[in-house]
Scaffold this motif. Structure first.
Motif, PDB file in Angstrom:
ATOM      1  N   ARG A  79     -15.352  38.118  -7.769  1.00 22.81           N
ATOM      2  CA  ARG A  79     -15.445  39.929  -8.173  1.00 22.81           C
ATOM      3  C   ARG A  79     -14.451  40.081  -7.415  1.00 22.81           C
ATOM      4  NH1 ARG A  79     -21.079  41.107 -10.380  1.00 22.81           N
ATOM      5  NH2 ARG A  79     -21.096  39.795 -12.432  1.00 22.81           N
ATOM      6  N   ILE A  80     -14.527  39.620  -5.959  1.00 22.81           N
ATOM      7  CA  ILE A  80     -14.069  40.731  -4.733  1.00 22.81           C
ATOM      8  C   ILE A  80     -11.956  39.957  -5.267  1.00 22.81           C
ATOM      9  CG2 ILE A  80     -13.334  40.211  -2.188  1.00 22.81           C
ATOM     10  CD1 ILE A  80     -16.694  39.468  -2.407  1.00 22.81           C
ATOM     11  N   VAL A  81     -12.308  39.346  -5.486  1.00 24.41           N
ATOM     12  CA  VAL A  81     -10.180  38.365  -5.621  1.00 24.41           C
ATOM     13  C   VAL A  81      -9.770  39.635  -7.124  1.00 24.41           C
ATOM     14  CG1 VAL A  81      -8.952  36.698  -6.366  1.00 24.41           C
ATOM     15  CG2 VAL A  81     -10.513  36.335  -4.504  1.00 24.41           C
ATOM     16  N   GLU A  82     -10.913  39.484  -7.695  1.00 24.25           N
ATOM     17  CA  GLU A  82     -10.505  39.900  -9.356  1.00 24.25           C
ATOM     18  C   GLU A  82     -10.184  41.799  -9.017  1.00 24.25           C
ATOM     19  OE1 GLU A  82     -10.939  36.274 -12.867  1.00 24.25           O
ATOM     20  OE2 GLU A  82     -12.708  38.324 -12.519  1.00 24.25           O
ATOM     21  N   GLY A  83     -11.300  41.753  -8.705  1.00 27.85           N
ATOM     22  CA  GLY A  83     -10.890  42.793  -7.904  1.00 27.85           C
ATOM     23  C   GLY A  83      -9.644  43.836  -7.198  1.00 27.85           C
ATOM     24  N   LEU A  84      -9.890  42.862  -6.081  1.00 26.74           N
ATOM     25  CA  LEU A  84      -8.357  43.386  -5.942  1.00 26.74           C
ATOM     26  C   LEU A  84      -7.014  42.998  -5.750  1.00 26.74           C
ATOM     27  CD1 LEU A  84     -10.247  42.180  -1.880  1.00 26.74           C
ATOM     28  CD2 LEU A  84      -9.555  44.861  -2.428  1.00 26.74           C
ATOM     29  N   PHE A  85      -6.543  42.605  -6.383  1.00 31.86           N
ATOM     30  CA  PHE A  85      -5.722  41.540  -7.130  1.00 31.86           C
ATOM     31  C   PHE A  85      -5.684  42.166  -8.360  1.00 31.86           C
ATOM     32  CE2 PHE A  85      -6.497  38.912  -3.135  1.00 31.86           C
ATOM     33  CZ  PHE A  85      -5.781  39.579  -2.544  1.00 31.86           C
ATOM     34  N   ASP A  86      -6.479  41.968  -9.501  1.00 33.16           N
ATOM     35  CA  ASP A  86      -6.489  42.994 -11.058  1.00 33.16           C
ATOM     36  C   ASP A  86      -5.952  42.093 -11.469  1.00 33.16           C
ATOM     37  OD1 ASP A  86      -6.779  44.487 -13.041  1.00 33.16           O
ATOM     38  OD2 ASP A  86      -4.743  45.359 -12.798  1.00 33.16           O
ATOM     39  N   ARG A  87      -6.454  40.724 -10.969  1.00 35.68           N
ATOM     40  CA  ARG A  87      -6.008  39.495 -11.794  1.00 35.68           C
ATOM     41  C   ARG A  87      -6.503  38.074 -12.057  1.00 35.68           C
ATOM     42  NH1 ARG A  87      -2.278  35.306  -8.460  1.00 35.68           N
ATOM     43  NH2 ARG A  87      -2.030  33.908 -10.266  1.00 35.68           N
ATOM     44  N   ALA A  88      -6.681  38.047 -12.735  1.00 34.51           N
ATOM     45  CA  ALA A  88      -7.861  37.216 -13.418  1.00 34.51           C
ATOM     46  C   ALA A  88      -7.615  35.576 -12.545  1.00 34.51           C
ATOM     47  CB  ALA A  88      -7.659  36.536 -15.122  1.00 34.51           C
ATOM     48  N   LEU A  89      -8.748  34.978 -12.373  1.00 36.70           N
ATOM     49  CA  LEU A  89      -8.752  33.229 -11.748  1.00 36.70           C
ATOM     50  C   LEU A  89      -9.123  32.715 -12.860  1.00 36.70           C
ATOM     51  CD1 LEU A  89     -10.879  33.973  -8.238  1.00 36.70           C
ATOM     52  CD2 LEU A  89      -7.949  33.718  -8.292  1.00 36.70           C
ATOM     53  N   PRO A  90      -7.656  31.464 -12.734  1.00 34.21           N
ATOM     54  CA  PRO A  90      -8.579  30.774 -13.719  1.00 34.21           C
ATOM     55  C   PRO A  90      -9.383  29.711 -13.114  1.00 34.21           C
ATOM     56  CG  PRO A  90      -6.626  29.781 -11.989  1.00 34.21           C
ATOM     57  CD  PRO A  90      -7.060  30.983 -12.078  1.00 34.21           C
ATOM     58  N   SER A  91     -10.215  29.069 -14.451  1.00 39.29           N
ATOM     59  CA  SER A  91     -11.365  28.243 -14.315  1.00 39.29           C
ATOM     60  C   SER A  91     -11.414  27.002 -13.056  1.00 39.29           C
ATOM     61  CB  SER A  91     -12.082  27.141 -15.743  1.00 39.29           C
ATOM     62  OG  SER A  91     -12.244  28.565 -16.222  1.00 39.29           O
ATOM     63  N   ASP A  92     -10.036  26.262 -12.289  1.00 44.17           N
ATOM     64  CA  ASP A  92     -10.178  25.536 -11.526  1.00 44.17           C
ATOM     65  C   ASP A  92     -10.188  25.496 -10.650  1.00 44.17           C
ATOM     66  OD1 ASP A  92      -7.511  26.800 -11.649  1.00 44.17           O
ATOM     67  OD2 ASP A  92      -6.189  24.827 -12.197  1.00 44.17           O
ATOM     68  N   ARG A  93     -10.262  27.220 -10.534  1.00 45.51           N
ATOM     69  CA  ARG A  93     -10.648  28.132  -9.113  1.00 45.51           C
ATOM     70  C   ARG A  93     -11.772  27.857  -8.340  1.00 45.51           C
ATOM     71  NH1 ARG A  93      -5.908  26.219  -6.682  1.00 45.51           N
ATOM     72  NH2 ARG A  93      -4.124  26.948  -7.674  1.00 45.51           N
ATOM     73  N   ALA A  94     -12.812  27.394  -9.207  1.00 41.90           N
ATOM     74  CA  ALA A  94     -13.632  27.862  -9.285  1.00 41.90           C
ATOM     75  C   ALA A  94     -14.854  27.439  -7.880  1.00 41.90           C
ATOM     76  CB  ALA A  94     -15.053  27.653 -10.408  1.00 41.90           C
ATOM     77  N   ARG A  95     -14.236  25.973  -7.637  1.00 43.96           N
ATOM     78  CA  ARG A  95     -14.956  24.722  -6.519  1.00 43.96           C
ATOM     79  C   ARG A  95     -14.290  25.513  -5.452  1.00 43.96           C
ATOM     80  NH1 ARG A  95     -13.933  18.685  -5.410  1.00 43.96           N
ATOM     81  NH2 ARG A  95     -14.937  18.824  -4.189  1.00 43.96           N
ATOM     82  N   LEU A  96     -13.289  26.140  -4.875  1.00 44.46           N
ATOM     83  CA  LEU A  96     -12.417  26.382  -4.214  1.00 44.46           C
ATOM     84  C   LEU A  96     -12.643  27.867  -3.519  1.00 44.46           C
ATOM     85  CD1 LEU A  96     -10.115  26.613  -1.722  1.00 44.46           C
ATOM     86  CD2 LEU A  96      -8.612  27.809  -3.458  1.00 44.46           C
ATOM     87  N   VAL A  97     -13.160  29.015  -4.723  1.00 43.55           N
ATOM     88  CA  VAL A  97     -14.195  30.391  -4.679  1.00 43.55           C
ATOM     89  C   VAL A  97     -15.448  29.716  -4.033  1.00 43.55           C
ATOM     90  CG1 VAL A  97     -14.147  31.982  -5.794  1.00 43.55           C
ATOM     91  CG2 VAL A  97     -11.636  31.765  -6.362  1.00 43.55           C
ATOM     92  N   ASN A  98     -15.998  29.597  -4.669  1.00 46.22           N
ATOM     93  CA  ASN A  98     -16.759  28.666  -4.274  1.00 46.22           C
ATOM     94  C   ASN A  98     -17.606  28.402  -2.843  1.00 46.22           C
ATOM     95  OD1 ASN A  98     -19.919  28.884  -4.261  1.00 46.22           O
ATOM     96  ND2 ASN A  98     -20.276  26.533  -4.365  1.00 46.22           N
TER      97      ASN A  98
END
Length: 163
Positions: A79-98
């Motif tokens: 939510r933070i990344v998508e809100g700041l950059f107005d860009r959807a994160l791909p599912s393969d980034r879930a592990r890294l973001v976590n």
């Protein structure tokens, strides 16, 4: 003839001066240890519940590749990344973001504590206990507001205690 020492001189000899960078570093080290200790507690809970991953795989969220399965730190980070950059994160980034969100949260809180405690005239280790409790409780304020947790009063003592 008795000499009288200035109390300020005595205090300066008793407690060496630590720079703001020094207290920040101490806070980061302490928070890394605290985050790891909390993770070890949660890992033991996971294993008692039948989990079979080893600690390194569990700690790094091995196999996490879908936002629908991602734990709360990943959801907050997304939510933070998508809100700041107005860009959807791909599912393969879930592990890294976590992992980034989890560790940045822990380290940032420790850095804050290091700066505050290091600024006190007589810092005490025991001041960390109420600070840690405050950090824990904050999660039950922020995460329900983000619609990731239920309000704190809906959880039983066992859930809140992490056992």
């Amino acid at each position: 003839m008795a000499t009288h020492e200035n109390p300020a001189d005595r205090r300066s000899r008793q407690r060496p001066s630590v720079t703001p960078l020094g207290v920040l570093a101490r806070g980061l080290v302490a928070s890394a240890l605290g985050t790891l200790a909390m993770d070890m507690l949660l890992f033991s809970r996971y294993r008692r519940g039948g989990g079979d991953l080893g600690f390194a795989a569990w700690e790094s969220s091995a196999g996490l590749d879908k936002w629908e399965e991602a734990p709360d730190p990943a959801q907050v980070g997304k939510r933070i990344v998508e809100g700041l950059f107005d860009r959807a994160l791909p599912s393969d980034r879930a592990r890294l973001v976590n992992n980034v969100t989890h560790w940045v949260f822990g380290l940032a809180n420790g850095a804050q504590y290091g700066l505050v405690a290091g600024s006190l005239r007589n810092p005490r280790l025991r001041y960390g206990l109420p600070f840690g409790a405050g950090v824990w409780a904050t999660g039950y304020i922020v995460l329900p507001a983000a619609k990731l947790y239920q309000p704190i009063w809906r959880y039983d003592a066992r859930t809140l205690g992490g056992t």
